[in-house]
Design an enzyme around this catalytic site. Structure first.
Site, PDB file in Angstrom:
ATOM      1  N   HIS A  19      40.859  17.302 -69.378  1.00 17.48           N
ATOM      2  CA  HIS A  19      40.233  16.171 -70.085  1.00 17.48           C
ATOM      3  C   HIS A  19      40.738  16.108 -71.533  1.00 17.48           C
ATOM      4  O   HIS A  19      41.056  15.046 -72.049  1.00 17.48           O
ATOM      5  CB  HIS A  19      38.705  16.331 -70.131  1.00 17.48           C
ATOM      6  CG  HIS A  19      38.016  16.252 -68.817  1.00 17.48           C
ATOM      7  ND1 HIS A  19      37.108  17.196 -68.391  1.00 17.48           N
ATOM      8  CD2 HIS A  19      38.074  15.330 -67.822  1.00 17.48           C
ATOM      9  CE1 HIS A  19      36.649  16.869 -67.202  1.00 17.48           C
ATOM     10  NE2 HIS A  19      37.212  15.738 -66.831  1.00 17.48           N
ATOM     11  N   LYS A  43      23.210  12.753 -59.526  1.00 21.70           N
ATOM     12  CA  LYS A  43      23.838  14.081 -59.431  1.00 21.70           C
ATOM     13  C   LYS A  43      22.983  15.136 -60.106  1.00 21.70           C
ATOM     14  O   LYS A  43      22.329  14.859 -61.101  1.00 21.70           O
ATOM     15  CB  LYS A  43      25.197  14.044 -60.135  1.00 21.70           C
ATOM     16  CG  LYS A  43      26.359  13.629 -59.249  1.00 21.70           C
ATOM     17  CD  LYS A  43      27.657  13.986 -59.965  1.00 21.70           C
ATOM     18  CE  LYS A  43      28.864  13.285 -59.389  1.00 21.70           C
ATOM     19  NZ  LYS A  43      30.025  13.387 -60.286  1.00 21.70           N
ATOM     20  N   ARG A  92      45.862  12.870 -61.786  1.00 24.64           N
ATOM     21  CA  ARG A  92      46.519  14.178 -61.734  1.00 24.64           C
ATOM     22  C   ARG A  92      47.548  14.238 -60.622  1.00 24.64           C
ATOM     23  O   ARG A  92      48.593  14.868 -60.745  1.00 24.64           O
ATOM     24  CB  ARG A  92      45.473  15.281 -61.482  1.00 24.64           C
ATOM     25  CG  ARG A  92      44.529  15.512 -62.619  1.00 24.64           C
ATOM     26  CD  ARG A  92      43.317  16.275 -62.161  1.00 24.64           C
ATOM     27  NE  ARG A  92      42.562  15.491 -61.191  1.00 24.64           N
ATOM     28  CZ  ARG A  92      41.357  15.798 -60.746  1.00 24.64           C
ATOM     29  NH1 ARG A  92      40.762  16.898 -61.145  1.00 24.64           N
ATOM     30  NH2 ARG A  92      40.737  15.021 -59.881  1.00 24.64           N
ATOM     31  N   SER A 130      36.651  19.798 -62.966  1.00 21.50           N
ATOM     32  CA  SER A 130      35.369  20.371 -63.394  1.00 21.50           C
ATOM     33  C   SER A 130      34.682  21.064 -62.207  1.00 21.50           C
ATOM     34  O   SER A 130      34.068  22.116 -62.367  1.00 21.50           O
ATOM     35  CB  SER A 130      34.440  19.281 -63.928  1.00 21.50           C
ATOM     36  OG  SER A 130      34.982  18.708 -65.077  1.00 21.50           O
TER      37      SER A 130
HETATM   38  O1  PNS Z   1      33.817  12.133 -63.820  1.00 17.65           O
HETATM   39  P1  PNS Z   1      34.046  11.108 -62.758  1.00 17.65           P
HETATM   40  O2  PNS Z   1      33.163  11.331 -61.564  1.00 17.65           O
HETATM   41  O3  PNS Z   1      35.475  11.013 -62.405  1.00 17.65           O
HETATM   42  O4  PNS Z   1      33.645   9.683 -63.401  1.00 17.65           O
HETATM   43  C1  PNS Z   1      33.344   8.576 -62.598  1.00 17.65           C
HETATM   44  C2  PNS Z   1      32.892   7.377 -63.462  1.00 17.65           C
HETATM   45  C3  PNS Z   1      31.855   7.787 -64.492  1.00 17.65           C
HETATM   46  C4  PNS Z   1      34.106   6.793 -64.179  1.00 17.65           C
HETATM   47  C5  PNS Z   1      32.318   6.301 -62.506  1.00 17.65           C
HETATM   48  O5  PNS Z   1      31.418   6.899 -61.636  1.00 17.65           O
HETATM   49  C6  PNS Z   1      31.630   5.158 -63.225  1.00 17.65           C
HETATM   50  O6  PNS Z   1      32.257   4.355 -63.868  1.00 17.65           O
HETATM   51  N1  PNS Z   1      30.275   5.094 -63.108  1.00 17.65           N
HETATM   52  C7  PNS Z   1      29.459   4.098 -63.767  1.00 17.65           C
HETATM   53  C8  PNS Z   1      28.837   3.138 -62.756  1.00 17.65           C
HETATM   54  C9  PNS Z   1      29.804   2.059 -62.356  1.00 17.65           C
HETATM   55  O7  PNS Z   1      30.287   1.295 -63.171  1.00 17.65           O
HETATM   56  N2  PNS Z   1      30.113   1.998 -61.031  1.00 17.65           N
HETATM   57  C10 PNS Z   1      31.067   1.042 -60.470  1.00 17.65           C
HETATM   58  C11 PNS Z   1      32.468   1.583 -60.541  1.00 17.65           C
HETATM   59  S1  PNS Z   1      33.654   0.512 -59.843  1.00 17.65           S
END
Ligand code: PNS
Length: 160
Positions: A19, A43, A92, A130
């Protein structure tokens, strides 16, 4: 001149050197970068939101144009609120691509003015996540070099 504000969203449970590598790259090419920590009620995280904010704020201190904020709800709504132009995500390996493409295209559908920009972390972090860091720490393995020292200390204390 147009200022570009990017949001780098994620759960950061915990923040890893992968990150950080992306934050460093993002801080170089965007005028401002907000690390957006998702408040996710579904979560069960290893680190509380406050702990993750503390660790993130400490590790982004070297970059004056990087801030850390918590958001909840839709990422596109948060981006609108902050008047951000870009979502930054890391890729990645090919295995990340399908999920990232789906999210990027869905976010574009929801907010056509927002661009998702993908960056690749250093190759040496291509296997780092993570989830694996949490698992290794919980099972007593070494996480040296995978996370910043502050995270290493906190992880050790957490799993003792
Ligand atoms: O750490 P991660 O799990 O890779 O992050 C995922 C994240 C936070 C980018 C994604 O879950 C997100 O944007 N969540 C917010 C809710 C949302 O907008 N959902 C629709 C996504 S298309």
């Amino acid at each position: 001149m147009k200022q570009v504000l990017a949001i780098y969203p994620g759960s950061f449970d915990p923040v890893t050197n992968g990150h950080l590598d992306l934050i460093e790259r993002g801080a170089k090419i965007f005028d401002r970068l907000i690390v957006g920590l998702l408040r996710n009620f579904d979560k069960e995280p290893l680190f509380s939101l406050d702990e993750r904010v503390e660790m993130l704020r400490e590790v982004v201190r070297p970059w004056p144009n990087v801030e850390v904020e918590v958001f909840s709800g839709l990422l596109v709504e948060y981006a609108k609120l902050r008047e951000a132009n870009v979502i930054l995500r890391g890729i990645r390996a090919v295995s990340d691509y399908e999920y990232e493409l789906q999210m990027a295209l869905m976010n574009r559908k929801l907010h056509p003015g927002l661009e998702t920009v993908f960056m690749m972390p250093a190759l040496s972090y291509s296997y780092l996540s993570s989830r694996l860091v949490r698992e290794i720490a919980q099972l007593g393995g070494s996480i040296k070099g995978l996370v910043p020292p502050v995270v290493e200390d906190r992880l050790r204390a957490k799993v003792l």
